[in-house]
Design an enzyme around this catalytic site. Sequence first.
Site, mmCIF file in Angstrom:
data_model
loop_
_atom_site.group_PDB
_atom_site.id
_atom_site.type_symbol
_atom_site.label_atom_id
_atom_site.label_comp_id
_atom_site.label_asym_id
_atom_site.label_seq_id
_atom_site.Cartn_x
_atom_site.Cartn_y
_atom_site.Cartn_z
ATOM 1 C CB CYS A 24 -1.662 4.403 -12.263
ATOM 2 S SG CYS A 24 -1.200 5.801 -11.246
ATOM 3 N NE ARG A 71 1.511 14.101 -12.695
ATOM 4 C CZ ARG A 71 2.584 13.700 -13.351
ATOM 5 N NH1 ARG A 71 3.782 14.037 -12.922
ATOM 6 N NH2 ARG A 71 2.468 12.977 -14.445
ATOM 7 C CD GLU A 88 2.291 -5.268 -8.731
ATOM 8 O OE1 GLU A 88 2.681 -6.424 -8.992
ATOM 9 O OE2 GLU A 88 2.998 -4.266 -8.909
ATOM 10 N NE ARG A 128 4.043 -5.401 -5.184
ATOM 11 C CZ ARG A 128 2.935 -6.076 -4.836
ATOM 12 N NH1 ARG A 128 1.746 -5.611 -5.169
ATOM 13 N NH2 ARG A 128 3.009 -7.196 -4.157
ATOM 14 N NE ARG A 152 9.860 -3.333 -6.933
ATOM 15 C CZ ARG A 152 8.606 -3.292 -6.489
ATOM 16 N NH1 ARG A 152 7.885 -2.226 -6.640
ATOM 17 N NH2 ARG A 152 8.061 -4.321 -5.903
ATOM 18 C CE1 TYR A 204 9.181 -3.991 -1.560
ATOM 19 C CE2 TYR A 204 11.426 -3.328 -1.059
ATOM 20 C CZ TYR A 204 10.494 -3.789 -1.957
ATOM 21 O OH TYR A 204 10.846 -4.035 -3.252
ATOM 22 N NE ARG A 226 13.555 -8.307 -1.910
ATOM 23 C CZ ARG A 226 14.455 -7.743 -2.712
ATOM 24 N NH1 ARG A 226 14.055 -7.124 -3.808
ATOM 25 N NH2 ARG A 226 15.734 -7.802 -2.431
#
Length: 144
Positions: A75, A64, A78, A90, A8, A108, A116
């Site tokens: 894609c 890409r 959220e 994200r 992540r 992050y 986080r």
Amino acid sequence: MTVCRGVRGATTVVENNALEILAATRELLAMMIRLNGIEAEDVASGIFTTTQDLVAVYPATAARQLGWMSVPLLCGHEMAVPDGLPRCVRILLHWNTDRSQDEIHHVYLKEAVQLRPDQSELPPVNMQQLNQWVDDQMRRHGGA
């Protein structure tokens, strides 16, 4: 034994601008690649999301530009959660690796560190070398 693990990452941008979104996404993805030793051929797929205030460009375009032409990418947006972090990109990579969950570095950056805080301590990275790698990939794959 090789298994599929999730990696992540998240970052933020100042405004809904295609150049800024792509630059921030390239930086985030490059950091995820560098810290984990990820090779594109080992990535099963990647999901890129933005908060609903970012619509100027598909963030997967950054992958890409770095040469990830055969990796399946998707894609999306959220959820619009009240008081959620705005202008956030994200990434979730599905990566085939022999590393354990505890050996994976989730990344992050910028304001996304607050998502986080337990993941905010990253190993040192030479940012000049990282930026040079991004520039080289962009030239090599026609992203510049």
